[in-house]
Design a protein around this motif. Structure first.
Motif, mmCIF file in Angstrom:
data_model
loop_
_atom_site.group_PDB
_atom_site.id
_atom_site.type_symbol
_atom_site.label_atom_id
_atom_site.label_comp_id
_atom_site.label_asym_id
_atom_site.label_seq_id
_atom_site.Cartn_x
_atom_site.Cartn_y
_atom_site.Cartn_z
ATOM 1 N N CYS A 84 12.722 9.773 -13.759
ATOM 2 C CA CYS A 84 12.118 10.729 -13.387
ATOM 3 C C CYS A 84 12.222 11.694 -12.676
ATOM 4 C CB CYS A 84 10.388 9.866 -13.975
ATOM 5 S SG CYS A 84 10.787 8.703 -14.929
ATOM 6 N N GLN A 85 13.001 11.570 -11.547
ATOM 7 C CA GLN A 85 12.517 12.679 -10.562
ATOM 8 C C GLN A 85 12.978 13.877 -10.705
ATOM 9 O OE1 GLN A 85 14.667 11.228 -7.237
ATOM 10 N NE2 GLN A 85 13.257 9.666 -6.999
ATOM 11 N N ARG A 86 13.375 14.211 -12.793
ATOM 12 C CA ARG A 86 14.221 15.223 -13.092
ATOM 13 C C ARG A 86 13.939 16.117 -14.186
ATOM 14 N NH1 ARG A 86 18.562 12.705 -15.073
ATOM 15 N NH2 ARG A 86 17.721 11.767 -17.271
ATOM 16 N N PRO A 87 13.246 17.777 -13.242
ATOM 17 C CA PRO A 87 12.031 18.343 -13.484
ATOM 18 C C PRO A 87 12.123 18.670 -15.494
ATOM 19 C CG PRO A 87 13.380 19.606 -11.815
ATOM 20 C CD PRO A 87 14.309 18.413 -12.751
ATOM 21 N N GLN A 88 10.894 18.476 -15.647
ATOM 22 C CA GLN A 88 10.112 18.260 -17.402
ATOM 23 C C GLN A 88 10.797 17.158 -17.492
ATOM 24 O OE1 GLN A 88 11.850 21.959 -18.950
ATOM 25 N NE2 GLN A 88 10.224 23.260 -18.146
ATOM 26 N N CYS B 285 8.545 11.644 -18.358
ATOM 27 C CA CYS B 285 8.361 9.889 -18.070
ATOM 28 C C CYS B 285 6.982 10.018 -18.200
ATOM 29 C CB CYS B 285 8.768 9.686 -16.875
ATOM 30 S SG CYS B 285 10.491 10.211 -16.814
ATOM 31 N N ASP B 286 6.594 9.404 -18.870
ATOM 32 C CA ASP B 286 4.594 8.708 -18.628
ATOM 33 C C ASP B 286 4.771 7.583 -17.624
ATOM 34 O OD1 ASP B 286 4.131 9.763 -21.515
ATOM 35 O OD2 ASP B 286 4.565 8.597 -22.496
ATOM 36 N N HIS B 287 5.505 6.348 -17.550
ATOM 37 C CA HIS B 287 5.589 5.621 -16.370
ATOM 38 C C HIS B 287 6.863 5.838 -15.662
ATOM 39 C CE1 HIS B 287 1.841 4.483 -18.312
ATOM 40 N NE2 HIS B 287 3.269 4.232 -19.467
ATOM 41 N N PRO B 288 6.266 7.112 -14.278
ATOM 42 C CA PRO B 288 7.877 7.371 -13.547
ATOM 43 C C PRO B 288 8.114 6.201 -12.986
ATOM 44 C CG PRO B 288 6.084 8.668 -12.979
ATOM 45 C CD PRO B 288 5.397 7.726 -14.003
ATOM 46 N N TYR B 289 7.051 5.608 -12.074
ATOM 47 C CA TYR B 289 7.434 5.107 -11.565
ATOM 48 C C TYR B 289 8.091 3.164 -11.086
ATOM 49 C CZ TYR B 289 3.576 8.085 -10.132
ATOM 50 O OH TYR B 289 3.343 9.334 -9.774
ATOM 51 N N ILE B 290 9.195 2.723 -10.609
ATOM 52 C CA ILE B 290 9.735 1.762 -10.682
ATOM 53 C C ILE B 290 9.256 0.967 -8.725
ATOM 54 C CG2 ILE B 290 11.095 2.597 -12.137
ATOM 55 C CD1 ILE B 290 13.179 2.715 -9.264
ATOM 56 N N GLY B 291 9.546 -0.415 -9.278
ATOM 57 C CA GLY B 291 9.120 -1.302 -8.074
ATOM 58 C C GLY B 291 8.318 -2.897 -8.147
ATOM 59 N N GLY C 270 0.805 -1.062 0.161
ATOM 60 C CA GLY C 270 0.182 0.395 0.301
ATOM 61 C C GLY C 270 1.001 1.554 0.019
ATOM 62 N N LYS C 271 2.106 1.060 0.258
ATOM 63 C CA LYS C 271 2.997 1.951 0.055
ATOM 64 C C LYS C 271 3.161 2.639 -1.353
ATOM 65 C CE LYS C 271 5.438 1.304 4.943
ATOM 66 N NZ LYS C 271 6.443 0.750 5.381
ATOM 67 N N HIS C 272 3.767 4.155 -1.722
ATOM 68 C CA HIS C 272 3.666 4.564 -3.120
ATOM 69 C C HIS C 272 5.069 3.899 -3.490
ATOM 70 C CE1 HIS C 272 0.608 7.431 -3.159
ATOM 71 N NE2 HIS C 272 0.826 8.119 -1.998
ATOM 72 N N ARG C 273 5.143 3.555 -4.843
ATOM 73 C CA ARG C 273 6.297 2.849 -5.560
ATOM 74 C C ARG C 273 7.360 4.025 -4.910
ATOM 75 N NH1 ARG C 273 4.191 0.657 -10.719
ATOM 76 N NH2 ARG C 273 6.595 0.336 -11.112
ATOM 77 N N PRO C 274 8.038 4.169 -5.680
ATOM 78 C CA PRO C 274 9.206 5.191 -6.080
ATOM 79 C C PRO C 274 9.564 5.616 -7.294
ATOM 80 C CG PRO C 274 10.579 2.976 -5.534
ATOM 81 C CD PRO C 274 8.947 2.810 -5.029
ATOM 82 N N LYS C 275 9.840 6.761 -7.961
ATOM 83 C CA LYS C 275 10.223 7.105 -9.125
ATOM 84 C C LYS C 275 11.696 6.705 -8.972
ATOM 85 C CE LYS C 275 7.062 11.376 -9.571
ATOM 86 N NZ LYS C 275 7.456 12.243 -9.946
ATOM 87 N N SER C 276 12.032 7.014 -10.716
ATOM 88 C CA SER C 276 13.246 6.523 -10.916
ATOM 89 C C SER C 276 14.134 7.189 -11.061
ATOM 90 C CB SER C 276 13.009 5.781 -12.816
ATOM 91 O OG SER C 276 13.200 6.367 -13.382
ATOM 92 N N ALA C 277 15.645 7.393 -10.827
ATOM 93 C CA ALA C 277 16.621 8.592 -10.951
ATOM 94 C C ALA C 277 15.698 9.602 -12.154
ATOM 95 C CB ALA C 277 17.629 8.275 -11.196
#
Length: 350
Positions: free
Chosen positions: A189-193, A196-202, A180-187
């Motif tokens: 996709c964390q950059r501004p602009q 990423c369409d699907h930024p989450y990983i894990g 139930g915890k949020h999936r982290p974003k890839s490195a």
């Protein structure tokens, strides 16, 4: 609201909580003086907009747009969703200086919400959304409307002790891990602009076909998913409609209605999740007027369409031509006749 009548064991009980629901003018028409539930007569059309919680510095977007049509006999409810990516003509809106634009319908609320100084008013945004949906469907005036906070839905489900739903297809969560915890974003996709369409990983929370009793976070996560589904947002619309019907059934169950502690929690949670405009009538008036409609009387309707592709790029959605006949059936309270001739518009209510 559809199940409000059956939840009312006494008007005193409901009156205790009616004030907890934020009642505001959502249609910009000044409202009307209430004559009590006795003058709420069918046919009726109710507009619902689901939003994510945002502060007033962010423009709101209606991620879910649902219309509920109540028959003239006040014994049947028809629920249909407007695709959030449907390309429509959003009309001009003098309050914000918006000149009108042909774009996706979920931008209407944002276009109507600005009140200056970088602030936004979700109720003013709803007014432009209502005008846009009216223009699309030909429904001249909605009899009631509500803005539903998705976070509030989770609290309602938790207050009821969960909700039993039949999941009709395998779904993977874009947003949450199995715990139930949020999936982290890839490195990247964390950059501004980053774009990423699907930024989450894990690892992803998965929902398998079958009937399950879901906790609030699970139910809300499930009905928000569209990525990876065969029909994307159309599948999500169906799941949201099924969720509404399952919630109504759960709310009407003896486990909730006859349990004063649980009922107290449900009513308080509902009050915190809604901004309501009853056209001059209170939530109590509407609950009593619709007391004859239960979850078994809710029919789920699907609007189908397809993507608009221009120069190889996706622009949004368009409805099939027969949708104009469906909207005419809504306006004329002839939906049963239309569905007999067009059974493909019926959504599964499992």
């Amino acid at each position: 609201m559809l199940s409000g009548g059956a939840l009312i064991s006494s008007q005193v009980l409901v009156a205790r909580y009616a004030g907890a629901v934020s009642t505001q003018n959502l249609f910009g028409d000044g409202g009307a003086a209430s004559q009590g539930q006795s003058d709420i007569e069918g046919p009726l059309n109710i507009l619902l907009a689901g939003i994510d919680p945002r502060d007033d510095t962010q423009a709101p977007r209606s991620d879910s747009i649902i219309v509920v049509h109540i028959s003239a006999a006040m014994d049947q409810a028809y629920v249909f969703s407007i695709p959030r990516d449907l390309v429509v003509d959003i009309p001009p809106f003098a309050k914000t200086g918006f000149q009108g634009q042909r774009t996706k319908i979920n931008a209407a609320m944002a276009a109507g919400s600005s009140v200056g100084n970088g602030k936004h008013d979700v109720t003013q945004g709803f007014e432009l959304l209502a005008k846009t949906v009216s223009q699309l469907t030909g429904i001249k005036k909605f009899d009631a409307g509500a803005i539903v906070n998705f976070g509030g839905f989770k609290q309602i489900v938790d207050a009821m002790g969960g909700v039993t739903m039949t999941i009709d297809q395998n779904v993977k969560s874009e947003h949450l891990r199995p715990d139930g915890k949020h999936r982290p974003k890839s490195a990247a996709c964390q950059r501004p602009q980053s774009g990423c369409d699907h930024p989450y990983i894990g690892p992803q929370k998965e929902y398998k076909k079958g009937t399950y009793h879901l906790e609030g976070w699970e139910a809300l996560d499930y009905v928000r998913q569209r990525y990876g589904l065969p029909k994307s947002d159309y599948d999500r619309q169906r799941h949201q409609q099924q969720f509404i019907k399952a919630m109504a059934a759960q709310a009407l169950s003896k486990d909730v209605v006859t349990n004063p502690i649980k009922l107290d929690k449900v009513l308080k949670a509902a009050g915190k999740s809604l901004i309501f405009d009853g056209g001059g009538h209170s939530v109590v008036d509407w609950g009593l007027a619709l007391k004859g409609i239960g979850s078994q009387d809710m029919m789920l309707v699907k609007l189908t369409g397809g993507g608009i592709i221009e120069n190889g790029r996706y622009q949004g959605e368009q409805l099939e031509a027969s949708s104009t006949d469906f909207f005419a059936a809504v306006r004329n309270d002839r939906i049963p006749d239309f569905l007999l001739q067009n059974p493909e518009y019926l959504n599964s209510s499992v």
